[in-house]
Scaffold this motif. Sequence first.
Motif, PDB file in Angstrom:
ATOM      1  N   PRO A 104       0.801  -1.228   0.000  1.00 27.11           N
ATOM      2  CA  PRO A 104       0.000   0.000   0.000  1.00 27.11           C
ATOM      3  C   PRO A 104       0.832   1.275   0.000  1.00 27.11           C
ATOM      4  CG  PRO A 104      -0.044  -1.022   2.160  1.00 27.11           C
ATOM      5  CD  PRO A 104       0.644  -1.995   1.247  1.00 27.11           C
ATOM      6  N   ALA A 105       2.005   1.244   0.639  1.00 24.61           N
ATOM      7  CA  ALA A 105       2.787   2.465   0.789  1.00 24.61           C
ATOM      8  C   ALA A 105       3.621   2.803  -0.430  1.00 24.61           C
ATOM      9  CB  ALA A 105       3.696   2.348   2.017  1.00 24.61           C
ATOM     10  N   LEU A 106       4.061   1.789  -1.186  1.00 21.41           N
ATOM     11  CA  LEU A 106       4.997   2.021  -2.284  1.00 21.41           C
ATOM     12  C   LEU A 106       4.535   1.438  -3.621  1.00 21.41           C
ATOM     13  CD1 LEU A 106       8.269   1.266  -0.298  1.00 21.41           C
ATOM     14  CD2 LEU A 106       7.588   3.509  -1.167  1.00 21.41           C
ATOM     15  N   LEU A 167      15.122   2.924   1.013  1.00 19.13           N
ATOM     16  CA  LEU A 167      14.836   3.886   2.079  1.00 19.13           C
ATOM     17  C   LEU A 167      15.099   3.266   3.438  1.00 19.13           C
ATOM     18  CD1 LEU A 167      11.897   3.189   3.653  1.00 19.13           C
ATOM     19  CD2 LEU A 167      10.988   3.904   1.477  1.00 19.13           C
ATOM     20  N   ASP A 168      15.249   4.144   4.427  1.00 18.09           N
ATOM     21  CA  ASP A 168      15.272   3.737   5.833  1.00 18.09           C
ATOM     22  C   ASP A 168      13.889   4.003   6.400  1.00 18.09           C
ATOM     23  OD1 ASP A 168      17.919   3.108   5.575  1.00 18.09           O
ATOM     24  OD2 ASP A 168      18.668   4.884   6.632  1.00 18.09           O
ATOM     25  N   LEU A 249       6.098   2.968   7.900  1.00 23.14           N
ATOM     26  CA  LEU A 249       5.361   2.492   6.721  1.00 23.14           C
ATOM     27  C   LEU A 249       4.061   1.796   7.096  1.00 23.14           C
ATOM     28  CD1 LEU A 249       7.776   0.965   4.039  1.00 23.14           C
ATOM     29  CD2 LEU A 249       6.475   3.088   3.919  1.00 23.14           C
ATOM     30  N   ALA A 250       3.973   1.301   8.324  1.00 24.41           N
ATOM     31  CA  ALA A 250       2.758   0.606   8.751  1.00 24.41           C
ATOM     32  C   ALA A 250       1.628   1.625   8.870  1.00 24.41           C
ATOM     33  CB  ALA A 250       2.986  -0.098  10.079  1.00 24.41           C
ATOM     34  N   THR A 298       8.506  10.441   0.643  1.00 20.68           N
ATOM     35  CA  THR A 298       7.195  10.856   1.143  1.00 20.68           C
ATOM     36  C   THR A 298       6.508   9.748   1.926  1.00 20.68           C
ATOM     37  OG1 THR A 298       6.098  10.198  -0.928  1.00 20.68           O
ATOM     38  CG2 THR A 298       6.923  12.461  -0.781  1.00 20.68           C
ATOM     39  N   ALA A 299       6.863   8.494   1.646  1.00 19.55           N
ATOM     40  CA  ALA A 299       6.216   7.366   2.321  1.00 19.55           C
ATOM     41  C   ALA A 299       6.530   7.320   3.810  1.00 19.55           C
ATOM     42  CB  ALA A 299       6.612   6.046   1.658  1.00 19.55           C
ATOM     43  N   VAL A 300       7.682   7.875   4.204  1.00 21.12           N
ATOM     44  CA  VAL A 300       8.086   7.826   5.612  1.00 21.12           C
ATOM     45  C   VAL A 300       8.261   9.229   6.189  1.00 21.12           C
ATOM     46  CG1 VAL A 300       9.147   5.556   5.460  1.00 21.12           C
ATOM     47  CG2 VAL A 300      10.510   7.576   4.940  1.00 21.12           C
TER      48      VAL A 300
END
Length: 301
Positions: A104-106, A167-168, A249-250, A298-300
């Motif tokens: 969902p995040a990426l 990414l981290d 990310l969760a 942007t995801a994190v």
Amino acid sequence: MIDLRRLHVLRAVAHYGTVTAAARALHFTPSAASQQIRQLARDLGVDLLEPQGRGVRLTPAAESLLAHADAIAARWEEAELDLRAECSAPAGQLRVGGFPMAVPALLAPMAVRLRERHPRLTVRIRETGVPESFDLLFEGEADLAVVEVTPHNPPLSDARFDQQPLLDDPYDLVVPADHPLAGRERIDLAEAAHEAWIAPVPESPCRPRVMSACGAAGFTPDVIHHALDWNVIAHLIAHRLGVALVPRLAQLPPDLPVTRVRCTGDPHRKLLTCTRRGCRERPAVAAALRELRELAPTAVA
């Protein structure tokens, strides 16, 4: 002349660890896979397998041959890329795998962007665990995977795969919305040392990271509850049953009365993109990687 199909069977035995597992992955019977290895050994005039307990292991000659076989596989990927150089626009199918939080995040946002920018490209997403992602890439059933770094991953030097940092993903402390720490912008994790804790189940790849982050902060968490799914962990926190470290990310349910608090010391996990060696510059794969690199920050955030 060496039959390259037999080389692939040998590579599968090395990848999966046994002839039986390799045969299953290749849709062979174990006897047929063994026959392919025996014939390859006869063609080369060397032994490739030797007994080890109730199973077999690769001989030094087989290990040496594998290095060449992996290089041949990578060069074949590059040869296919050269042959299709005139078709520079991404088109056809792109098969992508990723662990649950990456989808969902990426991967889903990536697929939407690719659909808008490259209408001749069809993206197929498959939720997979990290070991399965490497298996699918090896088998040619996936073109690209997003994986988290675990102690069981192939090393970055593995000639079969091209693994690059993406990414981290930081871990935040998640607490009930009315918890004394909830109003803080950032905390030292040691401030939660005496809390009741909720942690991933022992077999989860996130479990060692949670325990290590707490250890680095100077304490061993008192883990009262265990769960497999981050949403389950969030619901336990909402019921004031403990606190937990949760990757950013969760995506937690927005209506739950829980709060994320950022931690000093930057506890995090690393995510990689992975392709077969020689495959990264294919137009569809390269386009997907560009989108992932743009989405990652942007995801994190």
